[in-house]
Design an enzyme around this catalytic site. Structure first.
Site, short mmCIF file in Angstrom:
data_model
loop_
_atom_site.label_atom_id
_atom_site.label_comp_id
_atom_site.label_asym_id
_atom_site.label_seq_id
_atom_site.Cartn_x
_atom_site.Cartn_y
_atom_site.Cartn_z
NE ARG A 86 -26.29 -42.10 -8.26
CZ ARG A 86 -26.83 -40.96 -9.13
NH1 ARG A 86 -26.73 -39.72 -8.99
NH2 ARG A 86 -27.31 -41.42 -10.23
NE ARG A 95 -31.07 -42.23 -9.10
CZ ARG A 95 -31.27 -41.76 -10.45
NH1 ARG A 95 -31.28 -40.46 -10.89
NH2 ARG A 95 -31.68 -42.64 -11.16
CG ASP A 98 -29.65 -37.42 -9.48
OD1 ASP A 98 -28.48 -37.41 -9.74
OD2 ASP A 98 -30.36 -37.27 -10.00
CG ASP A 100 -29.18 -34.25 -12.23
OD1 ASP A 100 -28.30 -34.78 -12.14
OD2 ASP A 100 -30.52 -34.69 -12.35
#
Length: 160
Positions: A86, A95, A98, A100
């Site tokens: 990344r 990307r 990712d 989160d």
């Protein structure tokens, strides 16, 4: 052990493989177990950089049980992203992966490093659809999201 939810997204390269690799990396975290995972959803990019054409994303979410602290879990997620290649060139850009941290049981935080629940989770169909699958009641640890799902347009996200 605490329950945490991680959202995963990818729109570069072999997207299915990217999710598989990220899941395997999360499963290897110390004192952490994947309890359940959502289906994968194909969703268009949200707020892409102006003038940039991007491929659709594959998105999903997982529920973890972990003894890691919220900041340690965030650091581990950032490490997985870096290990997978990344690169953070631009906000909302393409990307390879990712990860989160959406919620962490018993934790609310508003700091430079980590805001919990994730500050934009209630605005994003690619987060809310997998969450609804993982928490059919519309309530995840520390986050009531059911009403928000009814208010957003999720029609462009398709479960695969």
């Amino acid at each position: 052990m605490s329950e945490a939810v991680i959202a995963l997204g990818t729109n570069l390269g072999d997207k299915r493989n990217n999710l598989t690799q990220a899941l395997a990396a999360l499963a290897r975290l110390p004192d952490t177990e994947i309890l359940r995972q959502s289906s994968v959803y194909v969703c268009p990019p949200q707020n892409p950089p102006e003038g940039v054409a991007m491929e659709d994303f594959l998105n999903m979410a997982v529920v973890l049980q972990t003894n890691m602290s919220p900041l340690a879990l965030l650091g581990a997620c950032l490490g997985v992203e870096a290990a997978m290649g990344r690169v953070r060139n631009e906000r909302n850009g393409a990307r390879i992966i990712d990860l989160d941290v959406l919620v962490f049981e018993g934790m609310k935080s508003e700091s430079f490093e980590l805001t919990l629940p994730h500050p934009r989770s209630l605005e994003r169909p690619f987060v809310l659809l997998p969450l609804k699958e993982l928490y059919p009641t519309g309530r995840a640890p520390g986050l009531f999201f059911d009403a928000h799902l009814k208010e957003i347009d999720a029609s462009q996200c398709v479960k695969i």
